[in-house]
Design an enzyme around this catalytic site. Sequence first.
Site, PDB file in Angstrom:
ATOM      1  N   LYS A 118     -10.585  12.475   8.224  1.00 43.42           N
ATOM      2  CA  LYS A 118     -10.177  12.003   9.541  1.00 43.42           C
ATOM      3  C   LYS A 118     -10.189  13.160  10.541  1.00 43.42           C
ATOM      4  O   LYS A 118     -10.035  14.311  10.147  1.00 43.42           O
ATOM      5  CB  LYS A 118      -8.740  11.464   9.468  1.00 43.42           C
ATOM      6  CG  LYS A 118      -8.599  10.124   8.778  1.00 43.42           C
ATOM      7  CD  LYS A 118      -7.152   9.664   8.809  1.00 43.42           C
ATOM      8  CE  LYS A 118      -6.978   8.329   8.133  1.00 43.42           C
ATOM      9  NZ  LYS A 118      -7.626   7.197   8.838  1.00 43.42           N
ATOM     10  N   LYS A 163       0.848  -1.196   0.000  1.00 37.79           N
ATOM     11  CA  LYS A 163       0.000   0.000   0.000  1.00 37.79           C
ATOM     12  C   LYS A 163       0.882   1.244   0.000  1.00 37.79           C
ATOM     13  O   LYS A 163       1.729   1.413   0.873  1.00 37.79           O
ATOM     14  CB  LYS A 163      -0.909  -0.019   1.238  1.00 37.79           C
ATOM     15  CG  LYS A 163      -1.737   1.260   1.436  1.00 37.79           C
ATOM     16  CD  LYS A 163      -2.715   1.139   2.613  1.00 37.79           C
ATOM     17  CE  LYS A 163      -3.392   2.465   2.935  1.00 37.79           C
ATOM     18  NZ  LYS A 163      -4.332   2.388   4.078  1.00 37.79           N
ATOM     19  N   GLU A 195      -9.573   3.540   1.846  1.00 40.73           N
ATOM     20  CA  GLU A 195      -9.003   3.684   0.498  1.00 40.73           C
ATOM     21  C   GLU A 195      -7.916   2.656   0.199  1.00 40.73           C
ATOM     22  O   GLU A 195      -7.676   2.327  -0.949  1.00 40.73           O
ATOM     23  CB  GLU A 195      -8.434   5.109   0.339  1.00 40.73           C
ATOM     24  CG  GLU A 195      -7.027   5.343   0.912  1.00 40.73           C
ATOM     25  CD  GLU A 195      -6.909   5.109   2.406  1.00 40.73           C
ATOM     26  OE1 GLU A 195      -7.930   5.260   3.102  1.00 40.73           O
ATOM     27  OE2 GLU A 195      -5.802   4.761   2.873  1.00 40.73           O
ATOM     28  N   ASP A 207       1.315   6.202   5.690  1.00 41.51           N
ATOM     29  CA  ASP A 207       0.381   5.243   5.102  1.00 41.51           C
ATOM     30  C   ASP A 207       0.935   4.576   3.827  1.00 41.51           C
ATOM     31  O   ASP A 207       0.236   3.813   3.172  1.00 41.51           O
ATOM     32  CB  ASP A 207      -0.963   5.938   4.823  1.00 41.51           C
ATOM     33  CG  ASP A 207      -2.156   5.013   4.995  1.00 41.51           C
ATOM     34  OD1 ASP A 207      -1.997   3.958   5.632  1.00 41.51           O
ATOM     35  OD2 ASP A 207      -3.241   5.346   4.475  1.00 41.51           O
ATOM     36  N   ARG A 226      -7.806  -0.574   0.736  1.00 37.57           N
ATOM     37  CA  ARG A 226      -8.308  -1.791   0.084  1.00 37.57           C
ATOM     38  C   ARG A 226      -8.708  -1.527  -1.368  1.00 37.57           C
ATOM     39  O   ARG A 226      -8.716  -2.445  -2.182  1.00 37.57           O
ATOM     40  CB  ARG A 226      -9.456  -2.394   0.912  1.00 37.57           C
ATOM     41  CG  ARG A 226     -10.693  -1.552   0.997  1.00 37.57           C
ATOM     42  CD  ARG A 226     -11.603  -1.998   2.136  1.00 37.57           C
ATOM     43  NE  ARG A 226     -11.111  -1.509   3.421  1.00 37.57           N
ATOM     44  CZ  ARG A 226     -11.709  -1.770   4.589  1.00 37.57           C
ATOM     45  NH1 ARG A 226     -12.807  -2.522   4.631  1.00 37.57           N
ATOM     46  NH2 ARG A 226     -11.220  -1.292   5.710  1.00 37.57           N
ATOM     47  N   ASP A 248      -2.893   9.986   3.904  1.00 35.49           N
ATOM     48  CA  ASP A 248      -4.296   9.573   4.032  1.00 35.49           C
ATOM     49  C   ASP A 248      -5.052  10.564   4.915  1.00 35.49           C
ATOM     50  O   ASP A 248      -5.051  10.451   6.133  1.00 35.49           O
ATOM     51  CB  ASP A 248      -4.367   8.156   4.621  1.00 35.49           C
ATOM     52  CG  ASP A 248      -5.800   7.650   4.720  1.00 35.49           C
ATOM     53  OD1 ASP A 248      -6.701   8.301   4.137  1.00 35.49           O
ATOM     54  OD2 ASP A 248      -6.017   6.600   5.365  1.00 35.49           O
ATOM     55  N   ASP A 285     -12.382   6.807   3.501  1.00 35.11           N
ATOM     56  CA  ASP A 285     -11.214   6.555   4.342  1.00 35.11           C
ATOM     57  C   ASP A 285     -10.782   5.081   4.279  1.00 35.11           C
ATOM     58  O   ASP A 285      -9.703   4.740   4.742  1.00 35.11           O
ATOM     59  CB  ASP A 285     -11.524   6.967   5.786  1.00 35.11           C
ATOM     60  CG  ASP A 285     -10.268   7.130   6.621  1.00 35.11           C
ATOM     61  OD1 ASP A 285      -9.156   7.122   6.041  1.00 35.11           O
ATOM     62  OD2 ASP A 285     -10.390   7.265   7.853  1.00 35.11           O
TER      63      ASP A 285
HETATM   64  N1  BES Z   1      -4.606   4.267   6.867  1.00 38.37           N
HETATM   65  C1  BES Z   1      -5.738   3.912   7.620  1.00 38.37           C
HETATM   66  C2  BES Z   1      -5.446   2.855   8.679  1.00 38.37           C
HETATM   67  C3  BES Z   1      -4.495   3.247   9.788  1.00 38.37           C
HETATM   68  C4  BES Z   1      -4.977   3.676  10.997  1.00 38.37           C
HETATM   69  C5  BES Z   1      -3.128   3.115   9.627  1.00 38.37           C
HETATM   70  C6  BES Z   1      -4.097   3.990  12.025  1.00 38.37           C
HETATM   71  C7  BES Z   1      -2.246   3.455  10.628  1.00 38.37           C
HETATM   72  C8  BES Z   1      -2.723   3.888  11.832  1.00 38.37           C
HETATM   73  C9  BES Z   1      -6.831   3.356   6.705  1.00 38.37           C
HETATM   74  O1  BES Z   1      -6.862   3.838   5.414  1.00 38.37           O
HETATM   75  C10 BES Z   1      -8.137   3.711   7.334  1.00 38.37           C
HETATM   76  O2  BES Z   1      -8.415   4.871   7.432  1.00 38.37           O
HETATM   77  N2  BES Z   1      -8.898   2.694   7.731  1.00 38.37           N
HETATM   78  C11 BES Z   1     -10.144   2.898   8.351  1.00 38.37           C
HETATM   79  C12 BES Z   1     -11.136   1.949   7.733  1.00 38.37           C
HETATM   80  C13 BES Z   1     -12.540   2.145   8.186  1.00 38.37           C
HETATM   81  C14 BES Z   1     -13.015   3.521   7.835  1.00 38.37           C
HETATM   82  C15 BES Z   1     -13.409   1.084   7.547  1.00 38.37           C
HETATM   83  C16 BES Z   1      -9.970   2.597   9.836  1.00 38.37           C
HETATM   84  O3  BES Z   1      -9.238   1.680  10.187  1.00 38.37           O
HETATM   85  O4  BES Z   1     -10.549   3.313  10.638  1.00 38.37           O
HETATM   86 ZN    ZN Z   2      -5.015   4.495   4.702  1.00 41.50          ZN
HETATM   87 ZN    ZN Z   3      -7.966   5.680   5.267  1.00 42.94          ZN
END
Ligand code: BES
Ligand code: ZN
Ligand code: ZN
Length: 502
Positions: free
Chosen positions: A280, A268, A352, A291, A354, A273, A350
Amino acid sequence: MKISIVVGDITRQKTGAIIVGLFEGKKILDSPVVILDKALRSVISRLIKSGQIKGKLDEINIIHSLGELPADRVVVVGMGKKKDFTTDRIRGAFAEVCRQLKKQRVNDITIVADGVGINAITMEDSIQAMTEGTLLGLYSFRKYMSGIEDKPIDIKKMTIVADRKANIPLVENGSRRGRILAEAAILARDMVNEPANYMTPTDMAEVAVRVAREHGLELTVLDEKEMQKLGMGALLGVAQGSCQEPKFIILGYNGRNSDEIDITLVGKGITFDSGGISIKPSSRMEEMKTDMAGGAAIMAAMTAIAQLKLRINVTAMIPAVENLPGGAALKPGDVLKAITGKTIEIITTDAEGRLILADALGYANMLKAKRIIDVATLTGACQVALGSICTGVFGNDQELLDGIIAAGDIAGEPMWQMPMYDEYKEQNKSDIADIKNAAKGGAGAITAAQFLAVFAGNTPWVHLDIAGTSFADKERKYYTKGATGVPVRTLVNLIMAISDRK
Ligand code: BES
Ligand code: ZN
Ligand code: ZN
């Protein structure tokens, strides 16, 4: 750091510090401690007797030689109980010691080739671990600090003393391997620590150009038009909210004479992000420059694979994209079509990671990968489940899963397998498209992995969620605050193991 290997007597070495390990509760001293103890008029054994030196894990005693030895200091580092001895303890102890010596402005160190056969750890492995621990533990990222008066001096030289000439090849192999692995992890750390305005998708592609040139890797960078032609609608959907052009970076290593791709690594590469329209919270949002840690890790792993000349064919794919909420941004409720033809309903912009991975996994399958490993800072849920200690491991092939867990164990990068029951797939069902990009009902790390599984298809595949492990809030073991370089060394270990089996 310059590393030199010599044969000789450690009591004759002129150096800032000789570092030796000591097990807890040992009555009789092993070499080389016993030799140094004699030269220092039994100071070490007297300190052990008085209880000052116990040998507890990471206990550090710096003994000034005051002219008794050409070396300025002898550092006795506790290794804990002999029965619990591991290469990871060596890494951790050396990192700790070197950081202390750096603070004392020591700029050259000497270590002794020892540790043969203790808990099946070979001399080669122990030298590798000492080298890794030293280099990783001394890492710092100071590129953007100007005008600092009191810049700490770096340890510039490490001498490894072998007792016999016959051991030189083992020592050389161990230190070379240690250096290659540590430098690869450091490349990943550097990329991840870089601010997002200096590590855009275009910047990532430039690093790939440099890496390809330095290590003789094949490089292809797909631009937006080429991605459109391939039908990478999910990736392009994420990219459309930012002015930064997306790049799809492909690095190829051919270590055996065949067109087959033995393993495809997918990482990734979200260079920032923000969450997109599903923005966020601003607290700690700056951490989202990390990220792209998955992409950085696989790019770095390729440098090690090339230097180790492994007999295997490996392709690395890094979808590099910035996730911002610009005027043209993707919106919740939109539907995207991935490279495989599957449609995806966007619940949150968010989720993104996947989306870009869906196209990368689909593309890996188009190129007929025999195995796929993806690495991603994918979910906050994984961080909640496993903290910063273990990487979450998911997949569809137990042999490959076992391989990555074993490789992580050797690297000191713990991997924890998570369940992938079919029942979890239910949560990803969409009312209007083939699948949706975010699920309700908990188990967020697993539902994200189940989403990826659809695009990995029947190819043996493993997914590593490094959201918790790619970044350290504080100094720990041979990690310094900031990017950790996890799981670079695990990936290289795994690929080494697979290539050995051929
Ligand atoms: N990049 C984030 C995941 C992340 C969170 C990485 C904390 C490092 C530290 C990812 O893109 C994300 O935002 N995931 C969301 C998914 C949800 C909205 C389904 C998450 O984990 O909250
Ligand atoms: Zn992310
Ligand atoms: Zn995200």
